[in-house]
Design a protein around this motif. Structure first.
Motif, PDB file in Angstrom:
ATOM      1  N   GLY A  99       0.353 -23.942   7.907  1.00  0.00           N
ATOM      2  CA  GLY A  99       1.808 -24.389   8.011  1.00  0.00           C
ATOM      3  C   GLY A  99       2.594 -22.825   8.149  1.00  0.00           C
ATOM      4  N   PRO A 100       3.275 -22.907   8.998  1.00  0.00           N
ATOM      5  CA  PRO A 100       4.300 -21.787   9.311  1.00  0.00           C
ATOM      6  C   PRO A 100       5.048 -20.853   8.111  1.00  0.00           C
ATOM      7  CG  PRO A 100       5.319 -23.767  10.241  1.00  0.00           C
ATOM      8  CD  PRO A 100       3.991 -23.987   9.791  1.00  0.00           C
ATOM      9  N   ALA A 101       5.815 -21.811   7.447  1.00  0.00           N
ATOM     10  CA  ALA A 101       6.313 -21.111   6.183  1.00  0.00           C
ATOM     11  C   ALA A 101       5.213 -20.573   5.287  1.00  0.00           C
ATOM     12  CB  ALA A 101       7.417 -22.173   5.738  1.00  0.00           C
ATOM     13  N   THR A 102       4.302 -21.341   5.096  1.00  0.00           N
ATOM     14  CA  THR A 102       3.117 -20.755   4.120  1.00  0.00           C
ATOM     15  C   THR A 102       2.601 -19.582   4.632  1.00  0.00           C
ATOM     16  OG1 THR A 102       3.035 -22.963   3.144  1.00  0.00           O
ATOM     17  CG2 THR A 102       1.059 -21.533   3.095  1.00  0.00           C
ATOM     18  N   ARG A 103       2.277 -19.707   5.906  1.00  0.00           N
ATOM     19  CA  ARG A 103       1.616 -18.445   6.488  1.00  0.00           C
ATOM     20  C   ARG A 103       2.586 -17.172   6.500  1.00  0.00           C
ATOM     21  NH1 ARG A 103      -3.136 -18.467   8.456  1.00  0.00           N
ATOM     22  NH2 ARG A 103      -2.582 -16.578   9.767  1.00  0.00           N
ATOM     23  N   LEU A 104       3.621 -17.409   6.680  1.00  0.00           N
ATOM     24  CA  LEU A 104       4.581 -16.323   6.726  1.00  0.00           C
ATOM     25  C   LEU A 104       4.659 -15.515   5.243  1.00  0.00           C
ATOM     26  CD1 LEU A 104       6.540 -14.221   7.807  1.00  0.00           C
ATOM     27  CD2 LEU A 104       8.242 -15.912   7.585  1.00  0.00           C
ATOM     28  N   GLN A 105       4.587 -16.618   4.111  1.00  0.00           N
ATOM     29  CA  GLN A 105       4.700 -16.322   2.859  1.00  0.00           C
ATOM     30  C   GLN A 105       3.446 -15.633   2.398  1.00  0.00           C
ATOM     31  OE1 GLN A 105       6.038 -19.229   0.000  1.00  0.00           O
ATOM     32  NE2 GLN A 105       4.972 -18.193  -1.638  1.00  0.00           N
ATOM     33  N   TRP A 106       2.304 -16.054   2.889  1.00  0.00           N
ATOM     34  CA  TRP A 106       0.937 -15.490   2.495  1.00  0.00           C
ATOM     35  C   TRP A 106       0.740 -13.956   2.914  1.00  0.00           C
ATOM     36  CZ3 TRP A 106       1.915 -19.396  -0.260  1.00  0.00           C
ATOM     37  CH2 TRP A 106       1.029 -19.740  -1.231  1.00  0.00           C
ATOM     38  N   GLY A 107       1.333 -14.144   4.570  1.00  0.00           N
ATOM     39  CA  GLY A 107       1.236 -12.875   5.289  1.00  0.00           C
ATOM     40  C   GLY A 107       1.926 -11.961   4.627  1.00  0.00           C
ATOM     41  N   ALA A 108       2.939 -12.222   4.172  1.00  0.00           N
ATOM     42  CA  ALA A 108       4.039 -11.019   3.553  1.00  0.00           C
ATOM     43  C   ALA A 108       3.134 -10.589   2.141  1.00  0.00           C
ATOM     44  CB  ALA A 108       5.296 -11.762   3.283  1.00  0.00           C
ATOM     45  N   THR A 109       2.692 -11.581   1.386  1.00  0.00           N
ATOM     46  CA  THR A 109       2.070 -11.061   0.230  1.00  0.00           C
ATOM     47  C   THR A 109       0.728 -10.060   0.553  1.00  0.00           C
ATOM     48  OG1 THR A 109       2.847 -13.055  -0.789  1.00  0.00           O
ATOM     49  CG2 THR A 109       1.044 -11.972  -1.935  1.00  0.00           C
ATOM     50  N   TYR A 110      -0.147 -10.652   1.559  1.00  0.00           N
ATOM     51  CA  TYR A 110      -1.183  -9.734   1.940  1.00  0.00           C
ATOM     52  C   TYR A 110      -0.845  -8.285   2.596  1.00  0.00           C
ATOM     53  CZ  TYR A 110      -5.192  -8.465   4.940  1.00  0.00           C
ATOM     54  OH  TYR A 110      -6.175  -8.024   5.431  1.00  0.00           O
ATOM     55  N   LEU A 111       0.460  -8.435   3.073  1.00  0.00           N
ATOM     56  CA  LEU A 111       0.774  -6.988   3.805  1.00  0.00           C
ATOM     57  C   LEU A 111       1.284  -6.366   2.476  1.00  0.00           C
ATOM     58  CD1 LEU A 111       1.494  -5.256   6.331  1.00  0.00           C
ATOM     59  CD2 LEU A 111       3.876  -6.463   5.941  1.00  0.00           C
ATOM     60  N   GLN A 112       1.947  -6.627   1.579  1.00  0.00           N
ATOM     61  CA  GLN A 112       2.417  -6.134   0.609  1.00  0.00           C
ATOM     62  C   GLN A 112       1.378  -5.553  -0.437  1.00  0.00           C
ATOM     63  OE1 GLN A 112       5.513  -7.996  -1.913  1.00  0.00           O
ATOM     64  NE2 GLN A 112       4.426  -7.242  -3.782  1.00  0.00           N
ATOM     65  N   SER A 113       0.295  -6.130  -0.559  1.00  0.00           N
ATOM     66  CA  SER A 113      -0.863  -5.744  -1.247  1.00  0.00           C
ATOM     67  C   SER A 113      -1.591  -4.507  -0.543  1.00  0.00           C
ATOM     68  CB  SER A 113      -1.979  -6.892  -1.423  1.00  0.00           C
ATOM     69  OG  SER A 113      -2.661  -7.030  -0.147  1.00  0.00           O
ATOM     70  N   GLN A 141      10.881 -14.123   2.745  1.00  0.00           N
ATOM     71  CA  GLN A 141       9.755 -13.497   3.295  1.00  0.00           C
ATOM     72  C   GLN A 141       9.896 -12.212   4.203  1.00  0.00           C
ATOM     73  OE1 GLN A 141       7.511 -14.367   1.194  1.00  0.00           O
ATOM     74  NE2 GLN A 141       8.584 -16.030   0.646  1.00  0.00           N
ATOM     75  N   LEU A 142      10.844 -12.575   5.259  1.00  0.00           N
ATOM     76  CA  LEU A 142      11.241 -11.243   6.202  1.00  0.00           C
ATOM     77  C   LEU A 142      11.808 -10.138   5.346  1.00  0.00           C
ATOM     78  CD1 LEU A 142      12.359 -13.679   9.108  1.00  0.00           C
ATOM     79  CD2 LEU A 142      10.353 -12.265   9.037  1.00  0.00           C
ATOM     80  N   ALA A 143      12.661 -10.374   4.381  1.00  0.00           N
ATOM     81  CA  ALA A 143      13.343  -9.442   3.829  1.00  0.00           C
ATOM     82  C   ALA A 143      12.344  -8.606   2.760  1.00  0.00           C
ATOM     83  CB  ALA A 143      14.616 -10.024   2.749  1.00  0.00           C
ATOM     84  N   ARG A 144      11.304  -9.347   2.314  1.00  0.00           N
ATOM     85  CA  ARG A 144      10.208  -8.810   1.595  1.00  0.00           C
ATOM     86  C   ARG A 144       9.413  -7.750   2.597  1.00  0.00           C
ATOM     87  NH1 ARG A 144       6.061 -12.731  -0.354  1.00  0.00           N
ATOM     88  NH2 ARG A 144       4.962 -10.873  -1.283  1.00  0.00           N
ATOM     89  N   ILE A 145       9.285  -8.121   3.621  1.00  0.00           N
ATOM     90  CA  ILE A 145       8.342  -7.477   4.508  1.00  0.00           C
ATOM     91  C   ILE A 145       9.173  -6.293   5.020  1.00  0.00           C
ATOM     92  CG2 ILE A 145       7.574  -7.506   7.088  1.00  0.00           C
ATOM     93  CD1 ILE A 145       6.867 -10.410   6.572  1.00  0.00           C
ATOM     94  N   ALA A 146      10.417  -6.533   5.330  1.00  0.00           N
ATOM     95  CA  ALA A 146      11.280  -5.239   5.885  1.00  0.00           C
ATOM     96  C   ALA A 146      11.292  -4.320   4.555  1.00  0.00           C
ATOM     97  CB  ALA A 146      12.777  -5.787   6.284  1.00  0.00           C
ATOM     98  N   GLU A 147      11.491  -4.543   3.545  1.00  0.00           N
ATOM     99  CA  GLU A 147      11.668  -3.672   2.256  1.00  0.00           C
ATOM    100  C   GLU A 147      10.339  -2.931   2.106  1.00  0.00           C
ATOM    101  OE1 GLU A 147      12.904  -3.603  -2.658  1.00  0.00           O
ATOM    102  OE2 GLU A 147      12.624  -5.643  -1.518  1.00  0.00           O
ATOM    103  N   LYS A 148       9.208  -3.554   2.130  1.00  0.00           N
ATOM    104  CA  LYS A 148       7.924  -3.033   1.977  1.00  0.00           C
ATOM    105  C   LYS A 148       7.681  -1.900   2.935  1.00  0.00           C
ATOM    106  CE  LYS A 148       5.981  -3.566  -1.199  1.00  0.00           C
ATOM    107  NZ  LYS A 148       5.734  -2.833  -2.501  1.00  0.00           N
ATOM    108  N   LEU A 149       7.490  -2.559   4.065  1.00  0.00           N
ATOM    109  CA  LEU A 149       7.499  -1.566   5.306  1.00  0.00           C
ATOM    110  C   LEU A 149       8.454  -0.604   5.406  1.00  0.00           C
ATOM    111  CD1 LEU A 149       6.255  -4.034   8.251  1.00  0.00           C
ATOM    112  CD2 LEU A 149       4.807  -2.437   6.724  1.00  0.00           C
ATOM    113  N   GLY A 150       9.547  -0.615   4.896  1.00  0.00           N
ATOM    114  CA  GLY A 150      10.706   0.486   4.982  1.00  0.00           C
ATOM    115  C   GLY A 150      10.346   1.637   4.065  1.00  0.00           C
ATOM    116  N   ALA A 151       9.614   1.125   2.750  1.00  0.00           N
ATOM    117  CA  ALA A 151       8.871   2.242   1.975  1.00  0.00           C
ATOM    118  C   ALA A 151       7.572   2.709   2.213  1.00  0.00           C
ATOM    119  CB  ALA A 151       9.215   1.556   0.474  1.00  0.00           C
TER     120      ALA A 151
END
Length: 455
Positions: free
Chosen positions: A374-388, A425-435
């Motif tokens: 599912g698109p929303a779930t994959r974006l959420q799970w992808g954001a969490t994986y990227l954060q880890s 999730q996009l805001a999470r990604i932007a913040e994490k990659l920004g740091a």
């Protein structure tokens, strides 16, 4: 057995029927992997009295991964899974209902909302302004409102704790006043409010916890607020904390053994009871008790939705008891059977972090991302994986670069990718990659895209 004619992800058709028939609309926003959603599906929504009541309203189910679902969520201000909303045929919101209520109480509360002469917003305004007296049913609806899924629909910009405290003082119905007070205290706890008469409040809550009828009626709050209110109202290591925790533990023991409750609610009570062992209410032979209760619960369920809830709760109970090996074995054994194995992979990643094994945690996040649907779930799970990866392996530039490229590709296929939960999730990604201090062209492109889309 009556069947419920749900409109699936078609808000336009559902509201058209509501207007045509003059019936209110019940909106259920959820996801296939969400344990509280599965609890509703296997319990409340399967009850004959819910199906009977459903003949008086139009039923709309919106799955967060369906096409256009996040846009519907933005329109009706839905975010947390699940969110349960009762609306008039013209779309005016009457109330949001808490998913944690026991099935029979949920059905009765839904019936109140369907018959309501005033919306919760109107009742709240009258309660705060004292412009008119409220009926008992209005107070009941305010006390059973789902404040945690409000999304500023009723509260707007009000101070949450202050508004609840004001309603508590004004309430003329004892049963509602008690719920409102507990909501107000929890809001104060979360907001770090001071000035609470702790001794008086503890005595009042203690009396409620000693009354089985009150404990049953307030089951959702007894379970949900226990840890936060004990921490808020008492000092660490104090005799007062130990006594208060033991009083709360006794109430939870009552719920855990209440055969009138479903196994999911019994397990929720047991999980909190286990957590109170660290707050001054020891649990004798905890490991043996937990293992026995978990084994019985798992062996007793096969229906997929209920089993998803039970496995999730049991894994949490085992982990909270310090039985990490047991929790991992339970979850790993369920992956081939579960309809949402990627959800349990996230839990396995959390367990690996508790062990201090970040490499194993990253591996589970990677597997969860690969299996997510599912698109929303994959974006959420992808954001969490990227954060880890950024948190635990910031030096692994190649892996972060590849994952960033995959997320960019998937974003291009998502309709309105910044709507509601996707925007979070996009805001999470932007913040994490920004740091992140590493250098990667695709990670940089993803950060810029995410920041632009999230606005």
């Amino acid at each position: 057995m009556r069947t419920i004619a749900w409109f699936e992800n078609d808000a336009q058709a559902a509201f058209a029927q509501a207007r045509e028939t003059g019936r209110p609309l019940f909106l259920y926003w959820g996801a296939s992997w969400c344990p509280p959603c599965n609890r509703l599906k296997s319990g409340t929504f399967a009850r004959p009295d819910f199906a009977e009541l459903a003949e008086s309203f139009v039923s709309l189910h919106v799955d967060g991964d369906a096409a256009g679902a996040q846009q519907i969520a933005a329109q009706y201000k839905l975010r947390s899974y699940p969110t349960l909303v009762v609306l008039r045929p013209d779309g005016t919101e009457i109330a949001r209902l808490p998913c944690e209520l026991a099935g029979g109480l949920f059905v009765r509360t839904l019936g109140l909302a369907l018959r309501a002469n005033y919306t919760v917003a109107q009742s709240l305004s009258a309660a705060l302004s004292r412009e008119r007296p409220l009926s008992d049913d209005e107070w009941r609806m305010l006390s059973f409102y789902s404040w945690d899924t409000d999304e500023h629909q009723v509260l707007k910009n009000l101070d949450f704790a202050a508004a609840l405290a004001s309603m508590t003082r004004a309430c003329t119905l004892d049963e509602a006043r008690q719920r409102l007070e507990w909501h107000a205290l929890h809001a104060a706890a979360m907001g770090g409010k001071a000035g609470i008469d702790q001794r008086t409040v503890i005595a009042r809550i203690g009396a409620a916890l000693a009354d089985p009828g009150t404990v049953g009626a307030q089951m959702d709050l007894v379970i949900t607020y226990a840890v936060d209110l004990i921490r808020f109202l008492t000092e660490p290591g104090s005799e007062q904390r130990a006594a208060f925790a033991q009083a709360w533990a006794a109430a939870l023991d009552t719920l855990e053994s209440d055969t009138a409750l479903g196994v999911a609610d019994q397990l929720s009570a047991l999980r909190v009871r286990v957590r109170l062992a660290r707050l001054g209410a020891p649990l004798d032979d905890m490991a043996a008790l937990v293992r026995a209760r978990v084994a019985a619960a798992v062996a007793g369920v096969s229906e997929p939705a209920l089993r998803h809830v039970v496995i999730n709760s049991c894994a949490g109970i085992l982990a909270d008891s310090g039985l990490l090996d047991d929790a991992e074995a339970l979850l790993e054994g369920e992956l081939g059977r579960s309809h949402s194995p990627f959800y349990f992979m996230h839990t396995l990643a959390t367990t690996a972090k508790k062990r201090g094994d970040p490499d194993r945690a990253i591996d589970w996040y990677a597997q969860a991302w690969d299996r997510a649907q599912g698109p929303a779930t994959r974006l959420q799970w992808g954001a969490t994986y990227l954060q880890s990866l950024v948190d635990f392996a910031p030096h692994d530039i190649d892996r972060i670069d590849r994952l960033s490229g995959k997320i960019i590709n998937e974003l291009s296929g998502i309709e309105a990718p910044a709507s509601q939960r996707n925007g979070t999730q996009l805001a999470r990604i932007a913040e994490k990659l920004g740091a992140w201090t590493g250098r990667s062209d695709r990670a940089s492109a993803l950060r810029q895209m995410a920041a632009r889309l999230a606005g």
